[in-house]
Motif scaffolding. Structure first.
Motif, mmCIF file in Angstrom:
data_model
loop_
_atom_site.group_PDB
_atom_site.id
_atom_site.type_symbol
_atom_site.label_atom_id
_atom_site.label_comp_id
_atom_site.label_asym_id
_atom_site.label_seq_id
_atom_site.Cartn_x
_atom_site.Cartn_y
_atom_site.Cartn_z
ATOM 1 N N ALA A 197 53.957 38.633 47.321
ATOM 2 C CA ALA A 197 54.525 39.977 47.447
ATOM 3 C C ALA A 197 53.829 40.950 46.511
ATOM 4 N N LEU A 198 53.486 40.490 45.314
ATOM 5 C CA LEU A 198 52.772 41.341 44.366
ATOM 6 C C LEU A 198 51.386 41.695 44.884
ATOM 7 N N LEU A 199 50.727 40.731 45.511
ATOM 8 C CA LEU A 199 49.398 40.989 46.060
ATOM 9 C C LEU A 199 49.457 41.988 47.215
ATOM 10 N N ARG A 200 50.458 41.832 48.086
ATOM 11 C CA ARG A 200 50.592 42.771 49.213
ATOM 12 C C ARG A 200 50.934 44.167 48.735
ATOM 13 N N ALA A 201 51.679 44.260 47.639
ATOM 14 C CA ALA A 201 52.100 45.571 47.144
ATOM 15 C C ALA A 201 50.920 46.398 46.643
ATOM 16 N N GLY A 202 49.836 45.739 46.265
ATOM 17 C CA GLY A 202 48.669 46.472 45.769
ATOM 18 C C GLY A 202 47.955 47.266 46.829
ATOM 19 N N GLY A 203 48.048 46.821 48.089
ATOM 20 C CA GLY A 203 47.429 47.548 49.190
ATOM 21 C C GLY A 203 45.909 47.632 49.089
ATOM 22 N N ARG A 204 45.352 48.666 49.705
ATOM 23 C CA ARG A 204 43.897 48.846 49.746
ATOM 24 C C ARG A 204 43.271 48.960 48.353
ATOM 25 N N PRO A 205 43.862 49.725 47.412
ATOM 26 C CA PRO A 205 43.248 49.805 46.082
ATOM 27 C C PRO A 205 43.079 48.449 45.410
ATOM 28 N N LEU A 206 44.036 47.557 45.620
ATOM 29 C CA LEU A 206 43.927 46.230 45.021
ATOM 30 C C LEU A 206 42.725 45.475 45.576
ATOM 31 N N TRP A 207 42.493 45.580 46.886
ATOM 32 C CA TRP A 207 41.371 44.882 47.494
ATOM 33 C C TRP A 207 40.035 45.476 47.056
ATOM 34 N N SER A 230 39.513 46.979 44.204
ATOM 35 C CA SER A 230 39.360 46.515 42.833
ATOM 36 C C SER A 230 38.914 45.048 42.789
ATOM 37 N N SER A 231 39.467 44.236 43.674
ATOM 38 C CA SER A 231 39.105 42.813 43.708
ATOM 39 C C SER A 231 37.635 42.622 44.050
ATOM 40 N N VAL A 232 37.154 43.366 45.036
ATOM 41 C CA VAL A 232 35.740 43.253 45.423
ATOM 42 C C VAL A 232 34.831 43.689 44.280
ATOM 43 N N MET A 233 35.207 44.772 43.607
ATOM 44 C CA MET A 233 34.391 45.237 42.487
ATOM 45 C C MET A 233 34.376 44.220 41.350
ATOM 46 N N TRP A 234 35.526 43.585 41.105
ATOM 47 C CA TRP A 234 35.541 42.548 40.076
ATOM 48 C C TRP A 234 34.655 41.372 40.460
ATOM 49 N N SER A 235 34.643 41.018 41.749
ATOM 50 C CA SER A 235 33.777 39.919 42.187
ATOM 51 C C SER A 235 32.305 40.258 41.980
ATOM 52 N N ASN A 290 37.161 54.653 39.502
ATOM 53 C CA ASN A 290 37.306 55.914 40.219
ATOM 54 C C ASN A 290 38.070 55.750 41.529
ATOM 55 N N THR A 291 37.906 54.610 42.174
ATOM 56 C CA THR A 291 38.658 54.359 43.411
ATOM 57 C C THR A 291 40.155 54.281 43.127
ATOM 58 N N LEU A 292 40.506 53.583 42.063
ATOM 59 C CA LEU A 292 41.914 53.462 41.707
ATOM 60 C C LEU A 292 42.494 54.809 41.267
#
Length: 288
Positions: free
Chosen positions: A61-71, A73-78, A167-169
């Motif tokens: 549920a926490l992961l879904r709540a992040g929405g597009r910005p979370l994804w 951010s995840s790609v940038m961290w990778s 900047n995306t966030l």
């Protein structure tokens, strides 16, 4: 938490971040993308265990709540995870860390064009001086040691991805927890680098060291940094984070005799001095 304890905690975080270079130099057979794969996998397992213990079934549920910005951010961290470790296999620890230190400046420039945030004159001056320092560092390496130049270009992906991430966030206007983004970013990095790592050649010794990095150099300090961000202003955190570069170069020098060249010392001092002054002035302005 008192301000003094928060500063002490951030010092501990930078010390833990700084061990990547010296530990990587102890590897026996793991190379390039395989180094990234094992560290990212270990980070995912550690953070996944933390979330399973702290949040249980509510993790999804926490992961879904992040929405597009979370994804995003995840790609940038990778990207940051991958570029950092690959760069360490191509060039010196000092080159990688000093190149990574450009992140605040790149973030400021990108924010000017994507968010309309004004860039202070001191920041423009810092960009010019830091650029001169970088150019001086690698002026001789272009002709004599092209591998170091390639490693530097790969390392440049870290501050660029960091700038895009921030900047995306900011543009989304959504507060995204860093820890879930780190969890997904480490998973993406492991999945992407696995095919590029085959056939796996890392020894048990190497896997142990990279597992140590995943836990001690990424998972634990990043979770701590998220918590400390609630007690320290951003300019002060960026100022303290510069100590990672000093610690990292010192570890590599003492632990592997990887002595920086005179060009790196002079150019790196210009870069670090410029970043320190810019961050210090920013911190004073924020307090005022």
């Amino acid at each position: 938490m008192t301000h003094g304890r928060a500063v002490a905690g951030m010092l501990l975080v930078t010390l833990m971040w700084s061990i990547a270079g010296v530990v990587t130099r102890q590897l026996e057979s793991a190379r390039s993308f395989e180094v990234t794969f094992w560290r990212s996998l270990a980070t995912f397992v550690c953070l996944g265990g933390y979330y399973a213990w702290a949040h249980g079934r509510s993790t999804l549920a926490l992961l879904r709540a992040g929405g597009r910005p979370l994804w995003v951010s995840s790609v940038m961290w990778s990207v940051m995870f991958t570029c950092f470790m690959v760069a360490l296999t191509l060039t010196t620890v000092a080159n990688v860390l000093i190149t990574m230190a450009l992140a605040p400046l790149i973030t400021a420039v990108l924010a000017r064009f994507t968010l309309g945030h004004p860039v202070a004159r001191r920041t423009w001056a810092a960009i010019v001086l830091a650029g001169l320092g970088i150019a001086y560092m690698y002026g001789q390496g272009v002709s004599s040691e092209p591998q170091h130049v390639i490693g530097t270009l790969v390392a440049l992906g870290v501050p660029i991805a960091s700038a895009i991430n921030w900047n995306t966030l900011q543009r989304s206007g959504t507060s995204v927890d860093l820890v879930p983004a780190l969890l997904l970013g480490s998973l993406i990095s492991a999945i992407v680098t696995l095919p590029l790592s085959l056939p796996l050649q890392a020894s048990v010794h190497d896997v142990g060291l990279l597992g140590l990095l995943g836990l001690v150099q990424l998972a634990i300090p990043c979770v701590l940094a998220v918590r400390l961000a609630r007690h320290l202003p951003a300019p002060e955190m960026s100022l303290l984070a510069l100590l990672e570069i000093v610690f990292g170069i010192a570890w590599a020098w003492l632990g592997t005799s990887e002595q920086p060249s005179m060009a790196v010392i002079v150019g790196g001092s210009l870069v670090l001095g410029t970043l320190f002054v810019n961050a210090w002035v920013g911190l004073r302005e924020a307090r005022a």
